[in-house]
Scaffold this active site. Structure first.
Site, PDB file in Angstrom:
ATOM      1  N   ASP A 170       0.832  -1.211   0.000  1.00 18.52           N
ATOM      2  CA  ASP A 170       0.000   0.000   0.000  1.00 18.52           C
ATOM      3  C   ASP A 170       0.862   1.255   0.000  1.00 18.52           C
ATOM      4  OD1 ASP A 170       0.893  -0.795   2.578  1.00 18.52           O
ATOM      5  OD2 ASP A 170      -0.463   0.648   3.498  1.00 18.52           O
ATOM      6  N   GLU A 171       0.287   2.328  -0.481  1.00 21.43           N
ATOM      7  CA  GLU A 171       0.861   3.669  -0.359  1.00 21.43           C
ATOM      8  C   GLU A 171       2.347   3.725  -0.733  1.00 21.43           C
ATOM      9  OE1 GLU A 171      -1.942   5.657   3.004  1.00 21.43           O
ATOM     10  OE2 GLU A 171      -0.534   4.139   3.747  1.00 21.43           O
ATOM     11  N   ALA A 172       2.704   3.058  -1.830  1.00 23.96           N
ATOM     12  CA  ALA A 172       4.092   3.090  -2.294  1.00 23.96           C
ATOM     13  C   ALA A 172       4.283   4.349  -3.148  1.00 23.96           C
ATOM     14  CB  ALA A 172       4.420   1.811  -3.063  1.00 23.96           C
TER      15      ALA A 172
END
Ligand code: ACM
Length: 545
Positions: free
Chosen positions: A348-350
Site C-alpha cells: 500500500d501507499e508506495a
C-alpha cells in the site's frame, strides 16, 4: 417485531438486576426469571439457525464435562479443558473433564456437558458446530476441534455475564433449551493489529486474541513492519529488530518479538483456533528497515528512525540486487515461523515508487513467497501489479475511492485474485466514533457502531467493486492501526463494540442481519466486557443495560 421483543427483554434484565431478591431465589421457587436465562441464540455473532424449546440445562456442583473425541480425543479434550477453565472461577464447581464412559448411551453417558467430535458431521464443515441443550445435558458436536471451540464461545455467551468473572459468583448457571446449528458464512474472519506504530507486548497481543476468539474471529493479521518500527527478529539482518525496532510513534522505546516470542504468539493463537498472518509491508512503509541498513537505500545513506505519523515517504530500492537478497531472507525466516497459509507483503501507499517499478518489484517478490510455501496477501494496490496465482487482495477503499482503482481490483478478482474486505470508512477500528472520540484518526470519516455493522459484504462487492465475482470474496477483516493506540485499554476502546459487528458480518448468514436485533444482542455484551475487565465505548446507538 423480533427487535421489539428483545428490547422488552433487555428492559426486563435491567429491572431484575435492580431488585434485591435476585435470581437464586426466583430459581429456588422454580420460576424461570428471564434474567437467569439468556434466550437461546441471543449471542454474537448470530447463529445460522436456532430452534429454542424445552427445559434448560443447569450446570451444578456435580456437572462433568465428557469428551467423545475418538482418535482425536486429545484435541477435543483441549477444548473441554478450555471450557472448564472459563466456567470454574465464577461457578466454583470442579467441572472435571473426563472421557465419555464406554458402553451404550445411558444416564452416565448422556448427563453433563458433552463435547463430541464426529468425523461424519460434514454438514458442520471445518468450523461449524451443533449445540443441543436439555434438562439432562448440553451436547456440542463438531467435525473439527475449531467447531467445538466456536461452540464453546456460544455456550459461554448463553450464560450470564458474571460467568466471566474470576471470583465466585451467585448462580444459577442455566443454558436455555433447544438446538443451535451454526456454520460460518465466510472462511476468512480477521482482525489486524498494527504493532509497528506502537509496539504491543506478547501479553497485550494474547489479551486481544482472547477477545477475538470470543467472537469466532479466526485470523489475526499482524502488521509487523512499517516506517516507525520493525517488530520481528530476523537472524540474517539483526539490525532490523535491534535498531529498526528501537522506537515507535512519539519516540518511546518500541520493541520487537524474538523468534521464540513470535512462535509462542502463533501457538497461542492456534490454541484459540486463529491463524496468524504476518505482514512485512513493502516496498513503501519501510523506513525502519532503510534506517537499519544503509545498503538498502538507493543513495546508500541510512535515514534516521521515524517517530511521526506521515505515510508514503519511504521505499526499498527497486533497482538494487541487495533489495531482493533482503526480501528473500526476510520471507524465508518468517515463512519458517508461519504454519498459516498466508504471508502478507503489504504494497500500500508506495508513493515513492513509480507504477513500473512497483510492478517490477511485485513480480520479483511474489514468487519468493511461493518459493517458501506461502500464499501472497497484499493490500489492494497489489492489483496494480500482476497478482500471483491464488493471491488475496485486501480491499481498504472507501466510498470516495476512484472508479479506476475499483475497476483494477475487480479485474484482478475476475482473474482469480481473492478478496478480503476491509473498507476503511466501515471497519477501520482506528477511525474515531465521532468528533469527541479522543483516540483514533479521522481521514476515512467517523465510524459509529451502526455504520460498522450495517452493511453487507456481498452487496458491497456487487456495488463498490462491480464485475468482481462473488466467488472471489473470502471474508472480512477489521484493521486496527496504532498511530494513537498505545495499550490494551486503547485497543479495547476502539475495537469494542465495533469488532463484534465485523465478526458477525463474517460469521452470520445475511438473513440474520438486522440492526435493531443486533444492537440488543450487542448491548448484552457490555456487562460481559465489564466482567472481563475490558474497556469499551459506550455508544449512544446501543441500548446498554
Ligand atoms: C492502509 O490503510 N494503508 C492499508
Amino acid at each position: 417485531m423480533l427487535g421489539a421483543a428483545l428490547l422488552v427483554l433487555a428492559v426486563g434484565i435491567s429491572g431484575v438486576a435492580a431488585t434485591p431478591q435476585g435470581n437464586a431465589q426466583g430459581d429456588a421457587q422454580g420460576k424461570e426469571s428471564p434474567a437467569t436465562l439468556v434466550p437461546l441464540g441471543q449471542v454474537v455473532p448470530a447463529p445460522a439457525s436456532v430452534a429454542a424449546g424445552g427445559s434448560p440445562y443447569e450446570i451444578t456442583q456435580r456437572t462433568r464435562i465428557r469428551i467423545e473425541g475418538g482418535p482425536r480425543a486429545r484435541e477435543a479434550r483441549a477444548v473441554g479443558r478450555q471450557l472448564a477453565e472459563i466456567l470454574r472461577p465464577a461457578t466454583g464447581y470442579p467441572l472435571p473433564v473426563l472421557p465419555s464412559p464406554p458402553g451404550p448411551p445411558g444416564w452416565g453417558r448422556k448427563d453433563g456437558i458433552r463435547l463430541a467430535l464426529d468425523p461424519r458431521a460434514n454438514d458442520l464443515g471445518a468450523e461449524g458446530y451443533r449445540l443441543t441443550s436439555s434438562r439432562k445435558s448440553v451436547t456440542l458436536t463438531a467435525r473439527e476441534p475449531a467447531g467445538l471451540f466456536h461452540g464453546v464461545q456460544t455456550l459461554r455467551q448463553q450464560l450470564p455475564p458474571r460467568i466471566e468473572k474470576d471470583t465466585r459468583q451467585r448462580g444459577p448457571w442455566k443454558i436455555a433449551g433447544g438446538t443451535i446449528k451454526d456454520v460460518p458464512r465466510f472462511a476468512y474472519r480477521g482482525a489486524m493489529l498494527d504493532v509497528s506504530r506502537h509496539f504491543f507486548t506478547v501479553e497485550q497481543v494474547k489479551r486481544y486474541i482472547d477477545q477475538l476468539a470470543l467472537y469466532k474471529v479466526n485470523t489475526l493479521h499482524l502488521h509487523l513492519s512499517d516506517d516507525q518500527g520493525w517488530r520481528i527478529a530476523i537472524d540474517s539482518w539483526p539490525r532490523l529488530a535491534t535498531h529498526g525496532g528501537s522506537t515507535q510513534v512519539g519516540g518511546g522505546p518500541g520493541g520487537y518479538y524474538t523468534k521464540a516470542q513470535y512462535k509462542h504468539l502463533v501457538a497461542y493463537a492456534a490454541s484459540r483456533h486463529l491463524e496468524v498472518v504476518p505482514e512485512i509491508d513493502m516496498p513503501g512503509h519501510t523506513n525502519a528497515a532503510l534506517s537499519s541498513y544503509a545498503d538498502l537505500n538507493c543513495d546508500g545513506v541510512a535515514p534516521p528512525l521515524y517517530t511521526g505519523i506521515e505515510v508514503g515517504f519511504s521505499s526499498l530500492c527497486v533497482g538494487k540486487e541487495i533489495t531482493y537478497d533482503f526480501v528473500d531472507d526476510v520471507i524465508r525466516e518468517i515463512a519458517a515461523l508461519t504454519p498459516g497459509r498466508y504471508l502478507h507483503i503489504g504494497g500500500d501507499e508506495a508513493h515513492q515508487t513509480t507504477p513500473e517499478d512497483y510492478a517490477t518489484f511485485m513480480a520479483r517478490v511474489q514468487p519468493v513467497v511461493a518459493k517458501y510455501g506461502k500464499t501472497v496477501m497484499g493490500w489492494h494496490q497489489l492489483a496494480g501489479a500482476t497478482p500471483a496465482d491464488g493471491a488475496v487482495a485486501q480491499y481498504w477503499g472507501l466510498d470516495r475511492t476512484s472508479p479506476e482503482e475499483r475497476a483494477e481490483v475487480a479485474e484482478a478478482a475476475r482473474n482469480g485474485t481473492g478478496l478480503v474486505l476491509s473498507p476503511a470508512d466501515r471497519i477501520y477500528l482506528d477511525m474515531k466514533y465521532d468528533e469527541d472520540t479522543e483516540l483514533g484518526l479521522g481521514w476515512a470519516g467517523f465510524v459509529e457502531v451502526r455504520r460498522s455493522y450495517d452493511w453487507d459484504p456481498a452487496e458491497y462487492l456487487a456495488t463498490r467493486l462491480p464485475g468482481a465475482p462473488a466467488s472471489a470474496l473470502k471474508g472480512v477483516e477489521a484493521p486496527l492501526w496504532s498511530e494513537t493506540i498505545e495499550n490494551s485499554r486503547h485497543i479495547e476502546y476502539m475495537a469494542f463494540p465495533r469488532l463484534p459487528g465485523v465478526a458477525e458480518l463474517g460469521w452470520s448468514p445475511a438473513a440474520t442481519h438486522d440492526w435493531d436485533g443486533y444492537k440488543v444482542r450487542l448491548a448484552a455484551q457490555g456487562p460481559r466486557w465489564e466482567a472481563l475487565g475490558m474497556d469499551y465505548y459506550r455508544s449512544p446507538q446501543v441500548p446498554w443495560p
